[in-house]
Scaffold this motif. Sequence first.
Motif, short mmCIF file in Angstrom:
data_model
loop_
_atom_site.label_atom_id
_atom_site.label_comp_id
_atom_site.label_asym_id
_atom_site.label_seq_id
_atom_site.Cartn_x
_atom_site.Cartn_y
_atom_site.Cartn_z
N VAL A 188 -3.44 0.61 1.01
CA VAL A 188 -4.31 1.49 1.77
C VAL A 188 -3.41 2.47 2.51
O VAL A 188 -2.74 2.10 3.48
N ILE A 189 -3.38 3.70 2.03
CA ILE A 189 -2.42 4.66 2.53
C ILE A 189 -3.03 6.05 2.52
O ILE A 189 -3.79 6.41 1.61
N THR A 190 -2.72 6.83 3.54
CA THR A 190 -3.22 8.20 3.62
C THR A 190 -2.80 8.99 2.39
O THR A 190 -1.63 8.99 2.00
N THR B 154 -0.93 0.39 4.87
CA THR B 154 0.11 1.27 5.41
C THR B 154 -0.42 2.11 6.55
O THR B 154 0.30 2.36 7.53
N ASN B 155 -1.64 2.57 6.43
CA ASN B 155 -2.27 3.37 7.49
C ASN B 155 -3.56 2.68 7.94
O ASN B 155 -4.23 2.02 7.15
N LEU C 121 -15.08 -6.35 6.74
CA LEU C 121 -13.98 -6.09 5.81
C LEU C 121 -13.19 -7.39 5.63
O LEU C 121 -12.75 -8.00 6.61
N THR C 122 -13.01 -7.81 4.37
CA THR C 122 -12.26 -9.01 4.05
C THR C 122 -11.11 -8.66 3.11
O THR C 122 -11.32 -7.92 2.14
N LEU C 123 -9.92 -9.16 3.40
CA LEU C 123 -8.75 -8.97 2.54
C LEU C 123 -8.35 -10.31 1.95
O LEU C 123 -8.22 -11.30 2.68
N SER C 124 -8.13 -10.35 0.62
CA SER C 124 -7.75 -11.60 -0.02
C SER C 124 -6.93 -11.32 -1.27
O SER C 124 -6.97 -10.22 -1.83
N THR C 125 -6.17 -12.33 -1.72
CA THR C 125 -5.38 -12.22 -2.95
C THR C 125 -5.61 -13.47 -3.80
O THR C 125 -6.06 -14.50 -3.31
N ASN C 126 -5.28 -13.35 -5.09
CA ASN C 126 -5.57 -14.42 -6.03
C ASN C 126 -4.38 -15.29 -6.39
O ASN C 126 -4.55 -16.43 -6.84
N ASN D 233 0.12 -7.46 3.66
CA ASN D 233 1.00 -6.82 4.63
C ASN D 233 0.20 -5.85 5.50
O ASN D 233 -0.26 -4.82 5.02
N LEU D 234 0.04 -6.21 6.79
CA LEU D 234 -0.68 -5.36 7.72
C LEU D 234 0.34 -4.56 8.52
O LEU D 234 0.88 -5.04 9.55
N ASN D 235 0.63 -3.35 8.05
CA ASN D 235 1.61 -2.48 8.71
C ASN D 235 0.94 -1.46 9.62
O ASN D 235 1.62 -0.58 10.15
#
Length: 275
Positions: A192-194, A247-248, A258-263, A270-272
């Motif tokens: 997720v980046i501008t 990223t942003n 909003l839910t973030l997940s990986t398989n 990474n929450l930057n």
Amino acid sequence: NVLYQPAGDQHLFVQANPSGTTRAVGVTNSGTVQAATAELKAAGGNAYALAINNTGHIAATGYKKVNGEVYLTADGGDITNSGEISAKNADGNGGTIVMNGHGTSSAGTVLNSGTLDASATAPGGQGGSVTLKNLGGATIHSGKILAKGGQGGAGGNAEISGAQVGLSGTVDLTAPGGKTGNLLLDPATLDVITGGSVTSGSFTLGGGTYANPVDTGANDTVDPSVIEGLLGTANLTLNADTNITVTNGITWTSANTLTLSTNTAGSTINLNAPI
């Protein structure tokens, strides 16, 4: 092959079976198809550069106990919709729409630049489901997905998944006075980046030229404003096969989640930037 079964489930089925000769298009619809269940299917690997091309109107309305369902599936090649596909159940709930390039080794593209509508038609109705899926290639949504619920009902579900995902379209899973539905965005990786999901050149399918929102690098990218827009009309799950990076920052004002997940074991989120 064309099978029309007017009795019972009112199922319209159209299938193209390659006989060894490469053709440009396997199945084309530029008119109107109406049935309780409609399926356009191309089989036989990559013999068709464009397996299915819908530029017309496909409408499936459930009859008696049969739900309204529309399937566009191919073992290889591309599936495109630039027209309108609607699926409604006879009881006023939304139906089912599936665009699936399910060949895992296919480098084809599933593209929706038109309208996919599985909304409810009755008060209190449940929105249906819309699926854009392509395990072996790119899935691009630059049109509209609607699976709205009826007044006081519930919105439906939508999925946009693929080895690569390009997203510049809209998804509306709301229900007036009711509950909002759920959207799954499921690429291999996501940042997720501008400036993400910007167009990069163009590509041609079925005689049409489309802007290409698929990032050609290692990660699929999406601009925070796209995520924020989706959260206005859906509960959103970002689910990547491997890694997700923010990223942003992402901000939104609706009550949607909003839910973030990986398989994959060992993958990272990474929450930057703040959410």
